[in-house]
Structure formats: C-alpha cells, structure tokens
Design a protein around this motif. Sequence first.
Motif, mmCIF file in Angstrom:
data_model
loop_
_atom_site.group_PDB
_atom_site.id
_atom_site.type_symbol
_atom_site.label_atom_id
_atom_site.label_comp_id
_atom_site.label_asym_id
_atom_site.label_seq_id
_atom_site.Cartn_x
_atom_site.Cartn_y
_atom_site.Cartn_z
ATOM 1 N N ILE A 7 0.788 -6.475 10.052
ATOM 2 C CA ILE A 7 0.014 -6.866 8.562
ATOM 3 C C ILE A 7 0.377 -6.134 7.658
ATOM 4 O O ILE A 7 0.488 -4.761 7.546
ATOM 5 C CB ILE A 7 -1.370 -7.076 8.923
ATOM 6 C CG1 ILE A 7 -2.092 -7.708 7.597
ATOM 7 C CG2 ILE A 7 -2.031 -5.795 9.230
ATOM 8 C CD1 ILE A 7 -3.517 -8.085 7.718
ATOM 9 N N CYS A 8 0.834 -6.675 6.362
ATOM 10 C CA CYS A 8 1.171 -5.882 5.145
ATOM 11 C C CYS A 8 -0.039 -5.225 4.686
ATOM 12 O O CYS A 8 -0.985 -5.866 4.408
ATOM 13 C CB CYS A 8 1.979 -6.664 4.254
ATOM 14 S SG CYS A 8 2.318 -6.014 2.647
ATOM 15 N N GLN A 9 0.067 -4.048 4.508
ATOM 16 C CA GLN A 9 -1.061 -3.145 3.897
ATOM 17 C C GLN A 9 -1.365 -3.302 2.563
ATOM 18 O O GLN A 9 -2.415 -3.177 1.917
ATOM 19 C CB GLN A 9 -1.123 -1.592 4.078
ATOM 20 C CG GLN A 9 -0.617 -1.345 5.771
ATOM 21 C CD GLN A 9 -2.000 -1.669 6.413
ATOM 22 O OE1 GLN A 9 -2.998 -1.159 6.488
ATOM 23 N NE2 GLN A 9 -1.991 -2.886 7.262
ATOM 24 N N HIS A 10 -0.289 -3.944 1.573
ATOM 25 C CA HIS A 10 -0.525 -4.214 0.290
ATOM 26 C C HIS A 10 -1.214 -5.765 -0.059
ATOM 27 O O HIS A 10 -1.767 -5.533 -1.123
ATOM 28 C CB HIS A 10 0.674 -3.837 -0.441
ATOM 29 C CG HIS A 10 1.120 -2.512 -0.347
ATOM 30 N ND1 HIS A 10 0.844 -1.643 -1.513
ATOM 31 C CD2 HIS A 10 1.850 -1.729 0.523
ATOM 32 C CE1 HIS A 10 1.341 -0.594 -1.219
ATOM 33 N NE2 HIS A 10 1.991 -0.757 0.099
ATOM 34 N N CYS A 11 -0.678 -6.490 0.809
ATOM 35 C CA CYS A 11 -1.250 -7.983 0.608
ATOM 36 C C CYS A 11 -1.969 -8.688 1.576
ATOM 37 O O CYS A 11 -2.640 -9.772 1.272
ATOM 38 C CB CYS A 11 0.127 -8.764 -0.019
ATOM 39 S SG CYS A 11 1.055 -9.368 1.086
ATOM 40 N N GLY A 12 -1.733 -8.428 2.877
ATOM 41 C CA GLY A 12 -2.451 -8.811 3.999
ATOM 42 C C GLY A 12 -1.470 -10.025 4.667
ATOM 43 O O GLY A 12 -1.942 -10.660 5.509
ATOM 44 N N PRO A 52 10.882 -6.227 4.576
ATOM 45 C CA PRO A 52 10.089 -6.319 3.552
ATOM 46 C C PRO A 52 9.312 -7.569 3.681
ATOM 47 O O PRO A 52 9.656 -8.548 4.013
ATOM 48 C CB PRO A 52 10.833 -6.294 2.240
ATOM 49 C CG PRO A 52 12.197 -6.519 2.427
ATOM 50 C CD PRO A 52 12.574 -6.624 4.183
ATOM 51 N N CYS A 53 8.070 -7.157 3.144
ATOM 52 C CA CYS A 53 6.956 -8.383 3.040
ATOM 53 C C CYS A 53 7.509 -9.228 2.323
ATOM 54 O O CYS A 53 7.938 -9.320 1.108
ATOM 55 C CB CYS A 53 5.893 -7.601 2.572
ATOM 56 S SG CYS A 53 4.474 -8.923 2.321
ATOM 57 N N ASN A 54 7.476 -10.819 2.874
ATOM 58 C CA ASN A 54 7.874 -12.065 2.032
ATOM 59 C C ASN A 54 7.233 -12.412 0.923
ATOM 60 O O ASN A 54 7.529 -13.002 -0.030
ATOM 61 C CB ASN A 54 7.798 -13.138 3.033
ATOM 62 C CG ASN A 54 8.741 -14.275 2.657
ATOM 63 O OD1 ASN A 54 8.029 -15.224 2.140
ATOM 64 N ND2 ASN A 54 10.118 -14.305 2.606
ATOM 65 N N LEU A 55 5.948 -11.580 0.750
ATOM 66 C CA LEU A 55 5.229 -11.969 -0.366
ATOM 67 C C LEU A 55 5.215 -10.568 -1.480
ATOM 68 O O LEU A 55 5.638 -10.845 -2.497
ATOM 69 C CB LEU A 55 3.707 -12.221 -0.023
ATOM 70 C CG LEU A 55 2.496 -12.253 -1.081
ATOM 71 C CD1 LEU A 55 3.007 -13.269 -2.180
ATOM 72 C CD2 LEU A 55 1.160 -12.437 -0.703
ATOM 73 N N CYS A 56 4.960 -9.519 -1.095
ATOM 74 C CA CYS A 56 4.930 -8.622 -2.124
ATOM 75 C C CYS A 56 6.074 -7.564 -2.049
ATOM 76 O O CYS A 56 6.145 -6.496 -2.846
ATOM 77 C CB CYS A 56 3.683 -7.470 -2.163
ATOM 78 S SG CYS A 56 3.438 -6.486 -0.421
ATOM 79 N N GLY A 57 6.987 -7.486 -0.981
ATOM 80 C CA GLY A 57 8.052 -6.653 -0.773
ATOM 81 C C GLY A 57 7.755 -5.273 -0.246
ATOM 82 O O GLY A 57 8.887 -4.771 -0.031
#
Length: 318
Positions: A34-39, A8-13
């Motif tokens: 690239i995470c599509q929720h936070c970048g 999971p993304c280290n910033l937004c999960g």
Amino acid sequence: MSETSSTPCNLCGSNHVAVLSMRSRSGAELRTVICQHCGLVWSDPFPHDPRHFYEEDYRLAYKNTYAPKAKHILRAGRVALDRHKKIKHLLEKPQTMLDVGTGGGEFAYLIKSLGHDLQGIEPNKGYGEYSAAAYGLNLQIGFIQDADLAENSFDLITIWHVLEHTEDPFFVLNKLRSLLKADGILVVEVPNIEATCQSPISTFHEAHLYNFNLATLKKMGEKAGLLLDNQLFSEDGGNMTLFFKKSPQADQASDWAIADNAAHITSIVQGHTNLKHYLGAAPYLRFIKRMSRSLFEKQAIKGFADNKSLLDHLYRGL
Ligand SMILES: [Zn+2]
C-alpha cells in the motif's frame, strides 16, 4: 513497516510503501503493498506478466471452443440486468456506447437489444468469437490499451471489473477519457478494498493487480481529467460503481497524495480478522444465498433452445 516498491505508485508516483499481505487467496505467496502517500494498493512485483496471463487464456480458448453452460449464462444474464439497473437513467435516449471487457457478451447483448449502438472490446478470443457469433455483437478482440477507436466518439463507456486487472490503470482511464464525447459519461465498477463481506483470506488474489477504495479511484480519475459525478456501493459493500464526467483537461496538480488514506485502509484490512468475520452474519447469509440460487437455477434454465433464447426470456419486459 516501511519498504520500497519495485515500481512507482500508479497514482502518485511514490515508492514508499508498506506490506499489507504476503499471501493470496490460493495460499501462494503474493506481496501486496500500500502506497503510504495515497493509499493505492497493488501486487508488487506483479505475480505474472498481465498480457501473458490473458494470452494463456487465448490458447486455452483456441483448443476448446468456448461454449458456456446455461447455468453460467443465467448468472451472467442476471449480473447484466443488475448493471443495466445501475445505468438505466443514462439510457433514455439512444446512446453510442463502448463496453470494455465484454466477456461472454451478456451485458452487451442486453444493451444492443434495447436499440443502443454498442461497440465491445474483449481480449479473450474464445469469449469474443462466441459472443460475436451468438449475439451478433460489434466486437474488437484485443486490449483496450491498444484499441484503435475514434477519439471523442462515445456518449457512454462502461468498464465493469476490468480496471483492477490492467497493468496501468491510469493509462487506461486516460485512454477512456480521450474516447468520450465532451458530455460523455464513464462508468467504472471495481471491487472495494474496504469491503469486509469476503473472508479475510480472500482479500487478495493474483488476477487483481490493483485494489482501490473510493478515494484512490476518484483521485486517479481527476489526474486523468475525469470528475466524479456520482457513486454507488453494492448492498454487501463489495463493489463500487463510479460515474465520471469528462473534464476539459487533465488536472495539473503535482501532488497526488491523499492524507490519512493509507492508514484508513490498513486499519480496515488488518481489522478484518477471521474471528470477526465468522462471528458476523455475512458468511452465513452468503451460504444461504448460494443454496437458494442453485435451486432457482435448476428450474430457471429448463426448456430453452439456446443461450440467446434464455437471455431473451430473462431480458423481456425491459
Ligand atoms: Zn501513491
């Protein structure tokens, strides 16, 4: 194209990612998403076990005792001067400082020479032992993630070009916040993923597990209880230096999405083509800079008894 990440993304999960690149600077396969929720941008899967990577370095350092050449000390000393310039305004009174990823110790030695109380931490045994012996630094050898340091004990913490190498940058920011005094400042410098000063093929490489822009690093700080106070960008845009203050508590927000950030970064990375890069002035300016640097270095390193005297000369007048 929309895909799923293995972690999971280290910033937004989120696990909802797009692939930005499949190649590293070396030409080897490296999947960058690239995470599509936070970048947030990261290598998925990690190209190596992050700790093992540095343990290999340990072993090399064991075999050949680290003894940097004068040319490299000069370069590192000039980088240290540049870093000092960025934080000079925070050094008016004697500070209790932590420098994370002390490397060859040139910056830590500069700070120590100015009379500040500096603790260094460096995972590479060769660098650590060399700099402790050569410059008399107070140094722990190990990873910041495991460091045994007192909470609420530092006025100022610096972490230059380390966060992007760690397997869990959010954990590291949390830990650094806990080590800061209530009115302490954390200075984080990382490469900027929005930079176009490097050639497009150099954008991604194995050593950088994470890539940030201002928005993602600011947000990750907030999540860890750190508030962005100020930021600097290097002249070529390649590096960004963020100054965080300690907030009384970690942010309680549950959604760490950053609207439009993924699309913004993707368009910059994908718009940075070889054609555009070599039509622009950046690569030629870089070449001229390198040539003049090499001429300057040959002159500048002559006549010093050891690396410490070279640094003392470089840092005189600070
Ligand atoms: Zn995310």
